[in-house]
Design a protein around this motif. Structure first.
Motif, mmCIF file in Angstrom:
data_model
loop_
_atom_site.group_PDB
_atom_site.id
_atom_site.type_symbol
_atom_site.label_atom_id
_atom_site.label_comp_id
_atom_site.label_asym_id
_atom_site.label_seq_id
_atom_site.Cartn_x
_atom_site.Cartn_y
_atom_site.Cartn_z
ATOM 1 N N ASP A 1 8.799 6.625 -1.624
ATOM 2 C CA ASP A 1 8.127 5.392 -0.281
ATOM 3 C C ASP A 1 9.308 4.520 0.062
ATOM 4 O O ASP A 1 9.778 3.725 -1.030
ATOM 5 N N GLU B 1 9.163 1.995 1.442
ATOM 6 C CA GLU B 1 9.002 0.647 1.614
ATOM 7 C C GLU B 1 8.467 -0.349 -0.024
ATOM 8 O O GLU B 1 9.293 -1.046 -0.284
ATOM 9 N N ARG C 1 11.865 -0.209 -0.509
ATOM 10 C CA ARG C 1 12.732 -2.046 -0.521
ATOM 11 C C ARG C 1 12.351 -3.100 -1.057
ATOM 12 O O ARG C 1 13.001 -3.809 -1.205
ATOM 13 N N GLN C 2 11.130 -3.220 -1.183
ATOM 14 C CA GLN C 2 10.179 -4.282 -2.431
ATOM 15 C C GLN C 2 11.057 -4.598 -3.426
ATOM 16 O O GLN C 2 10.818 -5.049 -4.053
ATOM 17 N N GLU D 1 14.437 -5.857 -3.332
ATOM 18 C CA GLU D 1 13.805 -7.424 -2.744
ATOM 19 C C GLU D 1 13.379 -8.078 -4.318
ATOM 20 O O GLU D 1 13.570 -8.965 -4.252
ATOM 21 N N HIS E 1 16.899 6.449 5.409
ATOM 22 C CA HIS E 1 16.173 5.281 5.365
ATOM 23 C C HIS E 1 17.000 4.201 5.141
ATOM 24 O O HIS E 1 16.210 3.292 5.755
ATOM 25 N N LEU F 1 18.451 2.765 3.078
ATOM 26 C CA LEU F 1 17.960 2.111 1.371
ATOM 27 C C LEU F 1 19.855 1.877 1.129
ATOM 28 O O LEU F 1 19.307 1.190 -0.016
#
Length: 188
Positions: free
Chosen positions: A106, A108, A111-112, A115, A135, A137
């Motif tokens: 996934d 997202e 990405r989290q 972060e 994606h 990333l």
């Protein structure tokens, strides 16, 4: 925020494995192993596809390491100290510490993870790495180019993806291996 780094050993013609699935040509000597140790020290979490994880999990056991060089034993300690995420729809459990399974990739969630991470993250395996590149990333690409042509096999980098890169670092090792480190500038 941690960077996501795609790192791989590759043949000069761009393959992680030859057509038979072999990567014996990329076994590092002590100098190259020490380089990988230093690289991995900065990694807090490693993201693996199932096959890459199954290759890497050998580092969990001490049994075969007792007679190995210090640089090899050191790598095992570094590997064990990192968190690991394995992307697999088939594995039921993982026998290594600090490891969890994710059933699907996934973007997202990754990405989290970037972060909220202090240290950098690595991504390993051709299929999983390709997804991360697609994606947008991947922040850096670290390749060790081995002086061998294998003529085909599993590509180290994804097809159908355009990325602009900036050379950040390079080095030549005594055994002819060349390290290149690039920042990913953008993707289309």
């Amino acid at each position: 925020m941690g960077k996501l780094i795609y790192a791989a050993n590759t043949s000069l013609d761009g393959y992680l494995e030859d057509e038979d699935g072999s990567f014996d040509w990329s076994v590092p000597d002590e100098e190259v192993h020490a380089f990988w140790n230093e690289h991995e020290r900065g990694i807090g979490t490693s993201l693996y596809g199932r096959r890459m994880y199954e290759t890497m999990r050998v580092w969990e056991s001490d049994d075969w390491l007792t007679t190995g060089p210090a640089v090899v034993r050191e790598y095992a300690e570094i590997w064990r100290d990192a968190d690991k995420v394995v992307y697999s729809s088939t594995l039921r459990e993982v026998p290594t510490a600090r490891t969890r399974i994710e059933r699907r990739f996934d973007p997202e969630v990754v990405r989290q993870l970037k972060e909220t991470s202090g240290p950098d993250l690595s991504i390993g395996g051709a299929t999983l790495g390709a997804e991360a590149f697609r994606h947008g990333l991947v922040d850096e690409c670290v390749l060790l180019l081995h002086p061998v042509l294998v003529g085909g096999g599993k590509p180290a980098l994804p097809g159908g993806v355009r990325l602009d890169l900036e050379l950040l670092d390079h080095r030549r090792f005594g055994n002819g291996v060349v390290h290149v480190r690039h920042a990913v500038r953008n993707g289309t």
